[in-house]
Design an enzyme around this catalytic site. Structure first.
Site, PDB file in Angstrom:
ATOM      1  N   HIS A  51      78.786 -19.270  41.521  1.00 25.49           N
ATOM      2  CA  HIS A  51      79.860 -19.015  40.572  1.00 25.49           C
ATOM      3  C   HIS A  51      80.980 -18.178  41.200  1.00 25.49           C
ATOM      4  CE1 HIS A  51      81.265 -18.977  36.406  1.00 25.49           C
ATOM      5  NE2 HIS A  51      81.673 -17.744  36.625  1.00 25.49           N
ATOM      6  N   HIS A 104      82.625 -22.487  30.656  1.00 25.73           N
ATOM      7  CA  HIS A 104      81.666 -21.539  30.097  1.00 25.73           C
ATOM      8  C   HIS A 104      80.525 -22.345  29.489  1.00 25.73           C
ATOM      9  CE1 HIS A 104      81.661 -17.055  28.959  1.00 25.73           C
ATOM     10  NE2 HIS A 104      81.718 -17.189  30.251  1.00 25.73           N
TER      11      HIS A 104
END
Lengths: 749, 229
Positions: A51, A104
């Site tokens: 990430h 998300h």
């Protein structure tokens, strides 16, 4: 009595639990010249997670950005992709746009409301961190089939979460896109986009400079929420993921609204040296990244960090992903200005450290050194992997489609009604009516148009924006699918009358350690690259989301494109809907016998099979140029692109401009004798649009199309209230509208 | 004429109202921060939409304690003009300048869309550029716009013609079908006894320029501006 909490020993198991490979651990020891302690291990684990470090995607992404930027010498990028929190592009008149899309997905799958809300909050911070005022949001969503209870629950939660955050902060959510497909079952996608506007000279960089400059922590307090969220996002979702709920953060849009106003007010004072939001990996990421960009050292003391819980250890404070927090590097001597502004807005602004000479990030707790790591090593030097890539086993078989085995339906009326009732095609009003899409009074095209369009007050300019990606296309042909995602989003922007100028992207894929997934990733990006080069739309930045897998398997490869378009004069805008009976309807672009990967094949024959349509970039580009040229002359009354459901669905959609007052159309084909009727009506051949013009402009349109080498077909007329397509379709417009508008509400009630 | 737009923490239609008053109506207008205590003699006070104090506790419930609200109440008591839009309407109810309360929409969802309003009283200072029973199109954007009051208050509002706007169909038909949020008696906007304080859920500032789809909302600004001038 003081209490010291003893930190766990760094053992082999602990290292493994942090997702750090033995190879990476050896490298950490080499960087530090010793073994890391518990806090440092945590810091490395989040910064070197996929990430934050893009360790599995960097080589592919670098090629994408480099190639597209090199191919677009006239583009006006103001920062290099990846160098800052979001891409910035010059739009003239001293103005710049800052925009980005980010995923998300995992938080939303576990806790849809907060997961989606904080996704919106995070992307908004990325924009005002750069000094831009956010002016709009968009969202690209994917869920499993809407007939399943769990997916209704997810949709309800995600939409309410987006609405909660965007509405409260006062940003219009002006559009987006959504698909429902089994492939997203158990792993929904929530990609949030935000766009901001600023004066060029107002850009703020996310770097720490000037030894002795104070480092301020501003905004909300730090808690244990969202602990290790970045690492959580870098794993596959399993049944046990629900237990990771503490890894999901909780958002407070009111606080972010205050933070936004305070930061933009602070910007005007010139007191800011650098600013960075605390998103993924929170305090860790913001300190080491600002120091790394500024080629400097940084020191902070955690005792000064405002906390909402007691007993938090350095590991937790450094890894917390509590929302609505920013790190601000302030020019020494201007501390009072900062404190006064944040006091006005009733926000915390605490000096937690200073910029230092050297290159180390030093973290103290009440004067005791708890972590000491070279900032650059954390932010930039994580190991990069070139993953193995192979053609997926499913591909060859799935791409086969024997057209002779597909019987043409007897009743085309029923096919059209069925397609309009598919939630992926139907009206999305149930969703966008929950978003305040008009606040800021700039929304010129309301949701439902091909692209969102906002005006820029004080100028003649318009900003158009579209998001797009057809995951099924990408699954059946990743290269072509990636290309089409860019082409269709560009076409959407062009249909509104705006020139595409740049993209942001959110690349959603499965586990990159699996060679067939990595191949999908590479191929999609290759397709995107080729399309961006032809359309002259460089990649300004974006986000990669891997590990989108549930126990049922990986999602369809879904490289969501956010396409930015610019209109020099907003008066040249073109609505997507027919405006009045009597206008002439034209189809621009050629139709082929293409039904592979179509919504028709899926809905009517239950097949996810065949090759998606082929896209010729040159033909597509010629179409764009023709429309933009016509827009200048106000040639078109309406312009709408053909996509899911093909020509028949596109014509129907053009009727629904005014709620409760659908228009009609009378169409007679003077072409297509050699085509299957289902391909003619519902095929998804690319590079086609439907326009309506006043009768007096027919000749002009035909000349314009000829000049640009775009095939054109006069289809018929806009009428009052009935859709008649040759001898195939004949339905009352009110019935069509009813089906189209009720598809989602009836499933959600 | 001079106008003030009050800015509470969390207001988000403040710049929209300011823009219409300044750029569309060409009227002198300033922002006034909620911690201030002086309205500087303005004629019109606008309480804008948004989420003052994040709508925590209850919409408008905290904003009414802001220092500037004492001045707004004095201003209203002196017979000067106040318009509260959306969250501003909620603040007016909480401050007691208007009667009643706003509950959650009956769908329990936030709702943003254009709606039709019927002008129930065109003789007020806020509606004199509209005709009696005229139907106007103005958008709503709220989660809590479901007007409620006790029976006696409703009788008073009705008897004294203090209901200014009702939700209706495009043709002016009033029925449940065209009531977006469940408001009692389809109420979209009311005025106080003296006729100088208007509260309404729909956003006239969003429908004051043709580029945004219509100018019905502008009539409300024109009414007040021409009255004061």
């Amino acid at each position: 009595m003081s209490m010291t909490i003893s930190e766990p020993k760094v053992t082999k198991e602990l290292i493994e639990r942090h997702g750090i490979t033995p190879e990476e651990y050896d490298y950490i020891c080499k960087i530090l010249g010793r073994e890391p302690n518990f806090t440092e291990l945590g810091i490395f684990s989040v910064m070197w997670s996929e990430h934050c470090s893009y360790k599995n995607s960097k080589p592919v992404l670098k090629k994408l950005t480099k190639t597209t930027i090199a191919a677009c010498p006239n583009s006006l990028l103001l920062v290099k992709p990846g160098d800052e929190n979001a891409g910035v592009i010059d739009i003239g008149d001293g103005l710049a746009i800052c925009f980005k899309i980010e995923s998300h997905n995992h938080p939303s799958a576990i806790e849809p409301f907060q997961g989606a809300a904080t996704g919106v909050g995070g992307i908004i911070r990325d924009i005002f961190t750069m000094g831009a005022r956010p002016i709009l949001c968009m969202d690209s969503l994917r869920f499993g089939k809407l007939d399943e209870k769990i997916n209704k629950h997810l949709l309800r939660g995600v939409v309410a979460g987006i609405a909660h955050y965007g509405n409260c902060i006062g940003l219009p959510t002006v559009g987006g896109e959504i698909y429902f497909d089994e492939s997203y079952e158990g792993n929904c996608l929530v990609n949030a986009l935000c766009l901001g506007l600023m004066k060029k000279e107002d850009m703020i960089k996310g770097s720490a400079k000037g030894a002795g400059n104070p480092v301020y922590y501003v905004g909300a307090t730090t808690g244990r929420d969202g602990l290790g969220g970045a690492a959580f996002a870098s794993r596959e979702l399993t049944e046990e993921s629900k237990e990771d709920r503490p890894a999901v953060q909780v958002g407070d849009p009111f606080l972010e609204k205050l933070l936004l106003e305070a930061c933009l007010e602070l910007k005007k004072t010139g007191a800011i040296v650098g600013m960075q939001d605390m998103g993924a990996a929170g305090l860790t990421c913001s300190t080491c990244e600002t120091a790394s960009r500024g080629s400097t050292g940084i020191e902070i003391d955690l005792v000064k960090v405002p906390k909402r819980e007691t007993g938090m250890v350095p590991y937790e404070i450094m890894l917390s992903e509590s929302q609505e927090r920013m790190l601000v590097i302030v020019e020494k001597g201007k501390e009072k200005i900062v404190e006064a502004i944040f006091e006005k807005w009733d926000l915390h602004a605490v000096k937690i450290g200073e910029v230092r000479d050297g290159h180390l990030m030093k973290v103290y707790e009440n004067g005791r050194l708890v972590a000491e790591i070279p900032a650059r090593a954390l932010a930039e030097d994580g190991l990069i992997y070139n993953r193995e890539s192979t053609v997926p086993g499913y591909l060859k078989e799935m791409q086969q489609l024997d057209l002779n085995s597909i019987a043409e339906p007897a009743d085309f009326n029923q096919v059209l009604l069925k397609l309009l009732d598919d939630p992926s095609i139907a009206s999305k009003a149930w969703i966008y009516e929950q978003y305040d899409h008009m606040v800021r009074t700039d929304t010129v095209f309301l949701p439902g148009h091909d692209a969102a369009l906002v005006r820029v007050k004080g100028t003649k300019k318009g900003i158009a924006l579209a998001t797009d990606c057809n995951g099924l296309y990408c699954y059946l042909d990743p290269y072509e699918g990636g290309k089409i995602a860019v082409a269709e989003s560009a076409r959407n922007v062009v249909c509104s009358g705006a020139k595409p100028i740049a993209i942001t992207n959110c690349l959603n894929f499965g586990n990159p350690m699996k060679p067939d997934i990595f191949w999908q990733f590479q191929k999609c990006v290759e397709g995107m690259t080729d399309a961006c080069c032809v359309f002259q739309t460089p990649v300004t930045g974006g986000n990669v989301s891997f590990y989108n897998e549930s126990p049922k398997g990986a999602i369809y490869p879904t490289p969501t494109i956010g396409m930015l378009g610019l209109m020099e004069n907003i008066e040249s805008r073109i609505p997507s809907f027919f405006q009045k009976a009597g206008d002439t309807i034209y189809l621009l672009g050629e139709t082929l016998n293409e039904i592979g990967a179509s919504q028709y094949l899926l809905n009517v024959h239950g097949l996810k099979q065949g090759l998606p349509p082929r896209l010729d970039l040159k033909k597509e580009k010629a179409l764009h140029e023709m429309i933009l040229s016509g827009a200048q002359e106000k040639t078109f009354v309406s312009c709408h692109d053909l996509s899911d459901g093909g020509l028949a669905v596109a014509v129907a959609e053009c009727l629904f401009g005014k709620i409760g007052h659908p228009l009609g159309a009378r169409i007679d084909f003077e072409f297509g004798e050699n085509l299957r009727r289902d391909a003619l009506l519902f095929g998804e051949t690319q590079s086609r649009v439907l326009v309506s013009v006043e009768t007096k402009n027919e000749k002009f349109l035909e000349a314009l199309a000829t000049e640009h080498g775009v095939p054109f077909y006069k289809l018929g007329k806009v009428t009052e209230n009935r859709l008649k397509i040759d001898s195939f379709i004949d339905i009352d417009s009110t019935q069509l509208e009813q089906v189209y508008r009720q598809a989602i509400p009836r499933r959600m009630s | 004429m001079k106008a003030a737009v009050i800015v509470f923490p969390g207001s988000n239609c403040d710049t929209d109202c300011w823009h219409v008053i300044r750029d569309v109506m060409n009227v002198n207008v300033d922002f006034v921060w909620h911690k201030e205590t002086d309205l500087k003699g303005v004629d019109l006070v606008v309480l804008p939409g948004g989420f003052s104090y994040g709508d925590y506790l209850r919409c408008g419930a905290i904003a009414r304690f802001s220092p500037i609200m004492k001045e707004v109440i004095k201003h209203a008591d002196a017979g000067r003009y106040v318009i509260g839009i959306c969250n501003g309407f909620q603040v007016l109810l909480e401050a007691g300048l208007l009667p009643g309360a706003l509950l959650r929409n009956r769908t329990l969802r936030f709702m943003c869309k254009p709606v039709y309003l019927r002008v129930e009283n065109s003789t007020t200072i806020f509606t004199n550029h509209l005709k009696q029973n005229q139907v106007i199109e103005v958008p709503i954007a709220h989660g809590e716009g479901n007007y409620f009051c006790d029976e006696r208050t409703l009788e008073t509002l009705e008897g004294n013609k203090k209901i200014i706007f009702r939700y209706c169909s495009e043709n002016g038909t009033i029925s449940d079908e065209f009531n977006p949020n469940g408001s009692l008696s389809h109420i979209a906007g009311i005025i106080n006894q003296k006729g100088n304080v208007l509260g309404m859920m729909p956003h006239p500032e969003r429908m004051s320029e043709s580029i945004l789809g219509g100018t019905d909302g502008k009539k409300i600004w024109e009414s007040i501006v021409s009255y004061v001038k």
